[in-house]
Scaffold this motif. Structure first.
Motif, PDB file in Angstrom:
ATOM      1  N   PRO A   5       0.609  -1.269   0.066  1.00  0.00           N
ATOM      2  CA  PRO A   5      -0.138   0.163  -0.411  1.00  0.00           C
ATOM      3  C   PRO A   5       1.223   1.365  -0.177  1.00  0.00           C
ATOM      4  N   PRO A   6       0.473   2.702  -0.772  1.00  0.00           N
ATOM      5  CA  PRO A   6       1.259   3.633  -0.679  1.00  0.00           C
ATOM      6  C   PRO A   6       1.755   4.187   0.568  1.00  0.00           C
ATOM      7  N   TRP A   9       2.232  10.191   2.188  1.00  0.00           N
ATOM      8  CA  TRP A   9       2.867  10.992   1.220  1.00  0.00           C
ATOM      9  C   TRP A   9       2.660  10.919   0.248  1.00  0.00           C
ATOM     10  N   GLU A  10       2.848   8.609  -0.550  1.00  0.00           N
ATOM     11  CA  GLU A  10       2.211   8.969  -1.988  1.00  0.00           C
ATOM     12  C   GLU A  10       0.634   9.041  -2.013  1.00  0.00           C
ATOM     13  N   TRP A  11       0.627   8.771  -1.195  1.00  0.00           N
ATOM     14  CA  TRP A  11      -1.154   8.951  -1.147  1.00  0.00           C
ATOM     15  C   TRP A  11      -1.530   9.970  -1.627  1.00  0.00           C
ATOM     16  N   VAL A  12      -1.213  11.343  -0.945  1.00  0.00           N
ATOM     17  CA  VAL A  12      -1.376  12.641  -0.709  1.00  0.00           C
ATOM     18  C   VAL A  12      -0.928  13.042  -2.701  1.00  0.00           C
ATOM     19  N   PHE A 185      -8.836   2.047   4.865  1.00  0.00           N
ATOM     20  CA  PHE A 185      -7.338   2.262   4.245  1.00  0.00           C
ATOM     21  C   PHE A 185      -6.827   3.938   5.220  1.00  0.00           C
ATOM     22  N   MET A 186      -6.111   3.741   5.951  1.00  0.00           N
ATOM     23  CA  MET A 186      -5.440   4.962   6.690  1.00  0.00           C
ATOM     24  C   MET A 186      -5.662   6.496   6.690  1.00  0.00           C
ATOM     25  N   PRO A 187      -4.709   6.018   4.946  1.00  0.00           N
ATOM     26  CA  PRO A 187      -4.611   7.752   4.697  1.00  0.00           C
ATOM     27  C   PRO A 187      -5.408   8.486   4.492  1.00  0.00           C
ATOM     28  N   PRO A 188      -6.587   8.199   4.662  1.00  0.00           N
ATOM     29  CA  PRO A 188      -7.264   9.522   4.029  1.00  0.00           C
ATOM     30  C   PRO A 188      -7.982   9.826   5.547  1.00  0.00           C
TER      31      PRO A 188
END
Length: 224
Positions: A5-6, A9-12, A185-188
């Motif tokens: 998973p990204p 920072w990659e997801w942003v 998914f945690m990044p959001p």
């Protein structure tokens, strides 16, 4: 090649400005609009109601009571009731938040004007100030710290409450939370929380700066 998973920072980087509806940039812009409009509209509407409540004291208790009842209403059911009138639009979120802002700002205006000493008013009258000039040049400046204190509360609460609108599809950055709930998914979640807290801190900082600029005598009095 990393197939995991990204990172955040990659997801942003991938989702900041995708050119499609729902990018982080678009959600941030929507969040700002739905936060700022209730703050400004609440202040504009609370000022005349607060002034009227000071002029006619009997008006204050029923006005404050009405808005306290409105403030006690949970935001989500209010959003759902408004959908039949305003549809799934930003207005559905902005209207309740404006009333919530007024519930805080009307007492702030009344308390601020009530903090003006009688001898200051009498001095202004003795100097020939008209009621309007006395209000603008004397009473409102003295009331400014109390009003801005209320405005700081309104700014932070409005920025936070906008995210609840995500449950009706109009939540600004809150849409990141529903997106993470639908597809765990945690990044959001992290990005949404960080941006909302950052907006609240920036808004509060700007209001503190505004207070210092508008009331320089307060700092001078503290320094003396």
């Amino acid at each position: 090649m990393n197939d995991g998973p990204p990172t955040i920072w990659e997801w942003v980087a991938r989702n900041w400005d995708t050119g499609r509806v729902g990018s982080i940039k678009d959600l941030l812009g929507d969040h700002l609009v739905m936060s700022l409009v209730p703050i400004v509209a609440g202040l504009v509407l609370a000022l005349p109601l607060g002034l009227a409540s000071v002029r006619w004291r009997w008006l204050y208790q029923p006005t404050a009571g009405l808005f306290n009842v409105i403030y006690a209403l949970p935001s989500l059911p209010v959003f759902m009731l408004l959908i039949s009138v305003t549809g799934l639009s930003k207005t559905t979120v902005i209207i309740p938040l404006t009333f919530y802002a007024m519930a805080v700002l009307i007492p702030a205006v009344v308390d601020g004007l009530g903090s003006v000493p009688d001898h200051v008013r009498q001095s202004a009258v003795a100097m020939g100030f008209t009621p309007l000039r006395r209000l603008v040049r004397v009473e409102l400046p003295i009331a400014t710290p109390v009003v801005l204190a209320g405005l700081r509360v309104v700014a932070v609460s409005s920025i936070s409450l906008v995210s609840v609108g995500a449950l009706i599809g109009q939540g600004g950055l809150g849409m990141l939370f529903t997106r993470a709930y639908q597809n765990p998914f945690m990044p959001p979640v992290v990005v949404g929380i960080v941006l909302i807290v950052a907006l609240a801190l920036v808004a509060d900082g700007l209001l503190v700066l505004a207070q210092r600029l508008l009331t320089p005598w307060v700092r001078a009095r503290r320094a003396s």
